[in-house]
Scaffold this active site. Structure first.
Site, mmCIF file in Angstrom:
data_model
loop_
_atom_site.group_PDB
_atom_site.id
_atom_site.type_symbol
_atom_site.label_atom_id
_atom_site.label_comp_id
_atom_site.label_asym_id
_atom_site.label_seq_id
_atom_site.Cartn_x
_atom_site.Cartn_y
_atom_site.Cartn_z
ATOM 1 N N LEU A 1 -7.733 1.204 7.146
ATOM 2 C CA LEU A 1 -6.559 1.434 6.299
ATOM 3 C C LEU A 1 -6.857 2.343 5.107
ATOM 4 O O LEU A 1 -5.964 2.694 4.358
ATOM 5 C CB LEU A 1 -5.933 0.120 5.782
ATOM 6 C CG LEU A 1 -5.682 -0.958 6.819
ATOM 7 C CD1 LEU A 1 -5.399 -2.286 6.141
ATOM 8 C CD2 LEU A 1 -4.529 -0.566 7.709
ATOM 9 N N ASN B 1 -5.247 7.117 5.631
ATOM 10 C CA ASN B 1 -5.384 6.380 4.380
ATOM 11 C C ASN B 1 -4.031 5.870 3.907
ATOM 12 O O ASN B 1 -3.092 6.638 3.767
ATOM 13 C CB ASN B 1 -5.994 7.325 3.333
ATOM 14 C CG ASN B 1 -6.303 6.620 2.044
ATOM 15 O OD1 ASN B 1 -6.249 5.399 1.977
ATOM 16 N ND2 ASN B 1 -6.608 7.378 1.022
ATOM 17 N N CYS B 2 -3.960 4.577 3.652
ATOM 18 C CA CYS B 2 -2.685 3.987 3.242
ATOM 19 C C CYS B 2 -2.555 3.849 1.731
ATOM 20 O O CYS B 2 -1.520 3.375 1.265
ATOM 21 C CB CYS B 2 -2.537 2.610 3.867
ATOM 22 S SG CYS B 2 -2.440 2.661 5.646
ATOM 23 N N VAL B 3 -3.586 4.133 0.963
ATOM 24 C CA VAL B 3 -3.509 3.807 -0.451
ATOM 25 C C VAL B 3 -4.369 4.751 -1.254
ATOM 26 O O VAL B 3 -5.358 5.259 -0.729
ATOM 27 C CB VAL B 3 -3.954 2.348 -0.676
ATOM 28 C CG1 VAL B 3 -5.437 2.182 -0.490
ATOM 29 C CG2 VAL B 3 -3.507 1.768 -1.985
ATOM 30 N N GLN C 1 0.752 -1.236 0.000
ATOM 31 C CA GLN C 1 0.000 0.000 0.000
ATOM 32 C C GLN C 1 0.784 1.287 0.000
ATOM 33 O O GLN C 1 0.417 2.221 -0.696
ATOM 34 C CB GLN C 1 -0.963 -0.002 1.180
ATOM 35 C CG GLN C 1 -1.962 -1.129 1.066
ATOM 36 C CD GLN C 1 -3.303 -0.772 1.607
ATOM 37 O OE1 GLN C 1 -3.395 -0.101 2.615
ATOM 38 N NE2 GLN C 1 -4.343 -1.203 0.943
#
Lengths: 131, 426
Positions: free
Chosen positions: B209, B241-243, B112
């Site tokens: 995530l 937010n990872c992505v 990610q």
């Protein structure tokens, strides 16, 4: 609301198998979308969006979808297809086919990461559906 | 609401025995920050490092980027709901450390997080190659689940940024910018001839995530609401937010939102900047319908003439974007939407997963599928262990000569949908 979970994610099947109607299919992501498309053509209604948020469909092997069973009409005619669901699943299949499918993922740690992310998105949808 | 933003220009960061800001230099004792991180028992250890523009340094996997700030006058404190109580922020005076950022890094979910290169091809695409970056690589305790690790690193980043911001308390700002919005009636009376324009900010809210928080609340749970655009300058909206790296909105970009900046620049001149409307991007279709309905209703009730709508991420959020655009236009309010594209490596495929004829004014942040080759760099902050797995990379990304063949998607901020980057199309 009565709905079922169509998934190829074993982690999702494990998490929701005892509390929800889970239909696990052992296949790739594209086949989950195609199976969902068949069900939608027979009147099932999509409850969550078939595309991920910010993960390309060729990057993850897993997908879990929430579908509401279509109610057959009188005379055993199948339920009419829901136009929004037809459009969304059609766009999702097109989006999948747009990208080059990568080599099969075999790294168990990476597979687990993808399962965890699919599960987190599924949980988010189930929370909304069960409210 | 009126906010004075005092800018303190940071020209260098150095490790030192004493933490302070002196003549534009941030001196940091890692031991000043370490206890702030380790107060969360989920984090086993943290390593700090410094990356400067032009250095042969690659930071990966990058999670968030945060600008240190401190509130010196007015209600509340920075990052309300996290490092401060939940007073309404956005008024008074805030000091910001310009030219630097706190970068959180470390493996959370293998595929990610993103890449920041401080030199070479990659540096051209990330806005964070131009900032002095204080990097913190956090190690979780054994067996910590991904979502717990994400929360721990996210919160540690805010604590560190706030702690560094405190060093600026009492300092004179190099420059002061004043941002002020009017009440509804006041705005109509003051600018009777100017179009009433608002900013609709779509926040990524897909699940653990992939989340964004407003005053500490998971934005998945909100129905669309109104903010003064000055609130985000105090950290009212933060990223969890990872992505995906290229088109997620790190906290830094919420704090320095370029749409808000540009609308304020025109406020009282060519338009009346009424407010910011925040809405979400949930996975559940009924949530998408409800939120876009509410957003369109707010636009109508505020008697707006036009809105700028920005998206975060891609895929199912494309549907939220189009729903917002279509429904707002149906209320008689003009829209400009800002997005990015996944048009395939050759740029020839359809860019978005959804479309409508109402979306006739579109700004793109670039094609995230464009392929670039990043040079081998001398130093890595974090680890290259996951570089073949980041979204936008492949099993062939890391080449034998140490160069990386990647899609722009891996580069933090490369196709940002608030327009924070430099890519677009005409």
């Amino acid at each position: 609301m009565r709905y079922f979970i169509l998934t190829n994610n074993p982690l999702a099947a494990k998490e929701f198998g005892e509390t929800h109607d889970v239909r696990f299919i052992n296949c790739g992501l594209r086949d989950v979308l195609i199976k969902a498309r068949d069900l939608i053509n027979d009147g099932a209604v999509l409850l969550n969006h078939p595309l991920y948020g910010s993960v390309k469909p060729n990057e993850t092997p897993f997908r879990s979808l929430l579908l509401q069973q279509g109610i057959p009409q009188t005379g055993n005619m199948p339920a009419p297809a829901d136009p929004d669901s037809v459009r969304l699943i059609g766009n999702a299949v097109s989006a999948f086919e747009k990208f080059i499918v990568k080599k099969e993922i075999t790294d168990p740690k990476l597979l687990e990461d993808f399962q965890v992310v699919d599960l987190s998105l599924l949980r988010s949808a189930v929370e909304s559906a069960d409210r | 609401m009126r906010l004075e933003l005092g800018k303190i220009n940071i020209t260098d960061i150095r490790f030192a025995k004493e933490s302070k800001i002196e003549q534009g230099v941030l001196y940091i004792d890692p031991d000043y920050l370490k206890p702030v991180v380790l107060e969360d028992e989920k984090i086993r250890d943290v390593v700090f490092d410094i990356a400067k523009p032009g250095e042969s340094v690659r930071i990966t996997p990058v999670k968030d980027v945060i600008e240190p700030r401190v509130k010196v006058e007015g209600r509340g404190g920075v990052f309300p709901g996290w490092t401060s109580k939940v007073d309404t922020v956005g008024s008074g005076r805030t000091l910001a450390l310009k030219g630097m950022a706190v970068v959180t890094a470390g493996k959370i979910v293998g595929f990610q997080e993103g890449i920041i290169d401080m030199t070479g091809t990659g540096a051209k695409y990330t806005p964070f190659s131009k900032t002095l970056n204080l990097c913190m690589v956090c190690e979780p305790v054994e067996g910590l689940k991904q979502h717990d690790y994400e929360a721990a690193v996210r919160k540690a980043g805010f604590r560190v940024a706030a702690k560094i911001g405190e060093l600026a308390r009492g300092l004179e700002a190099d420059e002061i910018c004043v941002y002020e919005t009017c009440g509804i009636r006041e705005g109509i009376e003051k600018y009777p001839d100017l179009p009433r324009v608002a900013y609709v900010s779509m926040l990524q809210t897909q699940g653990l995530l992939h989340d964004t928080y407003v005053y500490g609340v998971d934005a998945k749970q909100i129905i669309p609401t109104i903010l003064s655009p000055t609130e985000i300058m105090d950290g009212a909206v933060v990223s969890g937010n990872c992505v995906s790296a290229c088109d997620k909105n790190p906290t830094y970009i919420h704090q320095n939102n370029p749409v808000v900046e540009d609308l304020f620049a025109q406020h009282g001149k060519t338009l009346n900047f009424v407010c910011q409307i925040i809405t979400n991007e949930n996975v559940y279709l009924a949530d998408k319908e409800r939120s876009s309905n509410m957003t369109a209703k707010l636009c109508r009730m505020l008697d707006l003439d036009g809105v700028v709508v920005t998206q975060e991420g891609f895929g199912n959020p494309d549907t939220d974007l189009i729903m917002n655009c279509k429904k707002i236009e149906a209320e008689g309010v003009k829209t400009v939407i800002v997005t990015d594209e996944y048009a395939g490596r050759d740029g020839k495929s359809q860019s978005l997963a959804d479309a409508d004829a109402a979306a006739d004014a579109v700004v793109t942040g670039g094609n995230a599928n464009e392929v670039v080759v990043l040079p081998k760099l001398d130093k890595v902050i974090g680890t290259l262990d996951y570089v073949n797995r980041i979204a936008g990379a492949s099993e062939d990304t890391l080449r034998p000569d140490g160069t990386l063949e990647v899609e722009l998607q891996v580069i933090t901020g490369a196709t940002n949908e608030m327009g924070f980057g430099t890519l677009s199309a005409r």
